[in-house]
Design an enzyme around this catalytic site. Sequence first.
Site: not given
Ligand code: SRM
Ligand code: SF4
Length: 560
Positions: A140, A207, A433, A476
């Site tokens: 990513r 990541k 989300c 996230c």
């Molecule tokens: Fe995230 C899934 C938003 C950073 C862990 N994340 C999602 C999804 C795409 C939901 C989905 O899969 O249907 C969310 C979209 C929501 C929306 O409506 O926009 C979403 N993640 C985000 C963002 C936009 C949150 C924010 O407040 O900014 C961040 C986008 C970052 C980017 O530019 O790439 C975001 N997500 C993170 C982080 C923090 C980080 O990376 O520093 C994490 C925790 C760190 C990690 O990855 O372990 C994170 N997101 C997840 C997960 C759990 C992954 C796992 O290992 O289990 C999911 C769900 C999945 O992957 O199945 C997820």
């Molecule tokens: Fe959606 Fe990520 Fe927030 Fe969970 S932590 S509600 S996956 S945006």
Amino acid sequence: MPQPSKVERIKAQSNALRGSIAEELAEPTERFGEDDLQLLKFHGIYQQEDRDRRKAIRETGEQKAYSFMVRTKNPGGYAPGAFYLALDELADSHANGTLRVTTRQGFQLHGVHKSDLKETVATIGESLGTTLGACGDINRNVMAPAAPFAAPAYRIAREAAHAIADLLTPRTGAYYEIWQDGELVHSTEAKEEDPIYRDVYLPRKFKIAVAVAGDNSVDIYTNDIGIVPVLSDVNVLVGYDLFAGGGLGMTHRKPDTFARLADELGFVEPADLLPFVRAIVEVQRDYGDRLNRKHARMKYTIADRGIEWFRAEVERYAGKGMKPFVALPPWEHRDYLGWNEQGDGRLFLGLSIENGRIKDDARARTKSALREVLARYDLDVVMTPHQNVLLIDVPRAARASIESLLAEHGVRPVESISLLERHAMACPALPTCGLALAESERALPGLVDVLEARLAELGLAGVPISIRMTGCPNGCARPATAEIGIVGVSADRYNISLGGSANSTRLNQLYRELVPAAEIAAVLDPLFIDFAREREPGETFGDYCLRAPIAKTASTEAVA
Ligand code: SRM
Ligand code: SF4
């Protein structure tokens, strides 16, 4: 025999991420089929539905309100002014009128209709941006400290982030064919073989963050790979320390899923950085769990097999050994808000963006203000890992007029923002989300208002406390490393965890389960009172919680 997960088949049969996205895009429908949905993620696109409208739609029997989230990839958070202005326009013409800065230094547009998707992604490409690889089972956005300091360590960190992003961009023409009208490749002979991802890509998302020693603005321990340039006393690069195996996602009540901080892996010489990053990715490609997506992140590969095994395997793939990890100075949390010197004669200004949502509303016209400042002064921006924006390369002479322009638009200077708000983060959660169990972005500001007033009453307004909320345990907004982590469990219930460190180097611990939203402030209040009374000089709230008698009575009983 256990079978690889469904997504594994979709990736392998995708013809280098093409699937039938181009064909589906041409159809007059509102949504994509299941296989293409998975592939769209690799192109930086998520199909979503408006969850606020779900109930009404169910009652009237209408079709779900589908739209798309489009995420950009900006290594180190850097976005040229022209690219930002193109996104700003797209937000109004093709999305929901807002732009969102993400916790990994990218942008998201929400509410894009299928019929506008191609033009949206094409416009991003024409403005020299990209969404390729922003989501999906792939590397990513690579994080790096956002501050545009001229100092060598910061320059080296930025350059490393860009080099890694290039190395791990998937080698496929699919993106250009589909979104930028490149020549279509249908035949299997034309299928490109990606040298790193091959045709199976990674078992799960991946990541990487590059930090500068002492500056943990990227939350380095929460990444699959963390990289820290090591410089000599005369500021010459001698190599890089590598961490491996961080990640925060978990599932409630499933103890075999967990948040984990990265381990120290070793030290490599400058020329070996990219070969070792590649080797780590390839080890995870080959050993990561492809049967169970809830166990597929690299943190589980390392937790199951041990860091010693992992290091040996990485060395075998790289064809050479690593050196021992070089000791680093203590980490600090830095957010670079307000005016700062860049070190090259120019300034940068860090603006606090509440939960990363850039918009115009009754309180402030932040979106218009940014557009005007960037257009008038020809500036670039950098997004921070805390959902804020830095205006960079500002000539000194422009400082006063930029300040008045921002003030005219109601944009608050950082000095007038409470420390609690400044250190607060929430993920988007509802209504976009699909995985949200509870509110987050729409709930945190109200809670922060209540808590900041109480902290002020207790004489604690001058103490920074990090509070992070998410609508589910995927993490996230990185709640697990906050001093106060609030994680949604169901429509109105949250788990509260305490005791993270101010510099994001420690996981917090569960304090109360299933707290109704309206009672969160009441649950924290006795802790704030005791903290005000018993705080030792300079003690942070997270550190206090580790020794506080009241926090030690941590209960997993439901409140109410
Ligand atoms: Fe995230 C899934 C938003 C950073 C862990 N994340 C999602 C999804 C795409 C939901 C989905 O899969 O249907 C969310 C979209 C929501 C929306 O409506 O926009 C979403 N993640 C985000 C963002 C936009 C949150 C924010 O407040 O900014 C961040 C986008 C970052 C980017 O530019 O790439 C975001 N997500 C993170 C982080 C923090 C980080 O990376 O520093 C994490 C925790 C760190 C990690 O990855 O372990 C994170 N997101 C997840 C997960 C759990 C992954 C796992 O290992 O289990 C999911 C769900 C999945 O992957 O199945 C997820
Ligand atoms: Fe959606 Fe990520 Fe927030 Fe969970 S932590 S509600 S996956 S945006």
